[in-house]
Motif scaffolding. Structure first.
Motif, PDB file in Angstrom:
ATOM      1  N   CYS A   1     -48.520 -51.367   2.126  1.00  8.91           N
ATOM      2  CA  CYS A   1     -47.443 -52.173   2.836  1.00  8.91           C
ATOM      3  C   CYS A   1     -46.110 -52.404   2.007  1.00  8.91           C
ATOM      4  O   CYS A   1     -45.131 -52.822   2.544  1.00  8.91           O
ATOM      5  CB  CYS A   1     -47.859 -53.275   3.546  1.00  8.91           C
ATOM      6  SG  CYS A   1     -48.158 -54.550   2.486  1.00  8.91           S
TER       7      CYS A   1
ATOM      8  N   CYS B   1     -47.909 -53.582  -3.346  1.00 10.97           N
ATOM      9  CA  CYS B   1     -49.418 -53.129  -2.398  1.00 10.97           C
ATOM     10  C   CYS B   1     -48.931 -51.606  -2.192  1.00 10.97           C
ATOM     11  O   CYS B   1     -48.039 -51.256  -1.726  1.00 10.97           O
ATOM     12  CB  CYS B   1     -49.275 -53.879  -1.262  1.00 10.97           C
ATOM     13  SG  CYS B   1     -50.473 -53.280  -0.064  1.00 10.97           S
TER      14      CYS B   1
ATOM     15  N   PHE C   1     -55.067 -54.412   2.984  1.00 11.16           N
ATOM     16  CA  PHE C   1     -55.359 -53.010   2.113  1.00 11.16           C
ATOM     17  C   PHE C   1     -56.399 -53.661   1.031  1.00 11.16           C
ATOM     18  O   PHE C   1     -56.115 -54.704   0.145  1.00 11.16           O
ATOM     19  CB  PHE C   1     -54.209 -52.600   1.722  1.00 11.16           C
ATOM     20  CG  PHE C   1     -54.332 -51.223   0.954  1.00 11.16           C
ATOM     21  CD1 PHE C   1     -54.499 -49.717   1.806  1.00 11.16           C
ATOM     22  CD2 PHE C   1     -54.267 -51.201  -0.586  1.00 11.16           C
ATOM     23  CE1 PHE C   1     -54.866 -48.959   0.998  1.00 11.16           C
ATOM     24  CE2 PHE C   1     -54.403 -49.810  -0.997  1.00 11.16           C
ATOM     25  CZ  PHE C   1     -54.872 -48.715  -0.129  1.00 11.16           C
TER      26      PHE C   1
ATOM     27  N   SER D   1     -51.138 -59.418   2.845  1.00 10.81           N
ATOM     28  CA  SER D   1     -50.232 -59.192   4.063  1.00 10.81           C
ATOM     29  C   SER D   1     -50.892 -58.129   5.068  1.00 10.81           C
ATOM     30  O   SER D   1     -50.721 -58.177   6.183  1.00 10.81           O
ATOM     31  CB  SER D   1     -49.069 -58.417   3.395  1.00 10.81           C
ATOM     32  OG  SER D   1     -48.210 -58.221   4.399  1.00 10.81           O
ATOM     33  N   CYS D   2     -51.458 -57.179   4.465  1.00 16.86           N
ATOM     34  CA  CYS D   2     -51.915 -56.075   5.406  1.00 16.86           C
ATOM     35  C   CYS D   2     -53.544 -55.900   5.147  1.00 16.86           C
ATOM     36  O   CYS D   2     -54.054 -54.759   5.981  1.00 16.86           O
ATOM     37  CB  CYS D   2     -51.403 -54.750   5.017  1.00 16.86           C
ATOM     38  SG  CYS D   2     -51.560 -53.889   3.724  1.00 16.86           S
TER      39      CYS D   2
ATOM     40  N   CYS E   1     -55.104 -57.050  -0.161  1.00 15.05           N
ATOM     41  CA  CYS E   1     -53.627 -57.659   0.158  1.00 15.05           C
ATOM     42  C   CYS E   1     -53.300 -58.684   1.130  1.00 15.05           C
ATOM     43  O   CYS E   1     -53.985 -58.392   2.262  1.00 15.05           O
ATOM     44  CB  CYS E   1     -52.843 -56.317   0.545  1.00 15.05           C
ATOM     45  SG  CYS E   1     -50.984 -56.696   1.178  1.00 15.05           S
TER      46      CYS E   1
HETATM   47 ZN   LIG Z   1     -50.478 -54.649   1.651  1.00 10.22          ZN
END
Ligand SMILES: [Zn+2]
Length: 50
Positions: free
Chosen positions: A30, A27, A11, A8-9, A6
């Motif tokens: 998040c 996701c 993961f 963004s995070c 991901c």
């Molecule tokens: Zn994420």
């Protein structure tokens, strides 16, 4: 099974064999909306909502 991150995070998200370029998923960690922009290598791009 392929794994991508991901954006963004970070993961680790498994790429399922039935997924195709352009698929949009959420996701599991998040909740960001992610578009699969490439399969080789698997790469997600976050979709920014206005
Ligand atoms: Zn994420």
């Amino acid at each position: 099974m392929a794994i991508s991150e991901c954006p963004s995070c970070t993961f680790h998200i498994p790429i399922e064999s039935n997924m195709q370029e352009g698929d949009v998923i959420e996701c599991p960690d998040c909740g960001a909306k992610l578009k699969l922009v490439s399969l080789m290598p698997p790469l997600f791009e976050e979709i920014k909502e206005e």
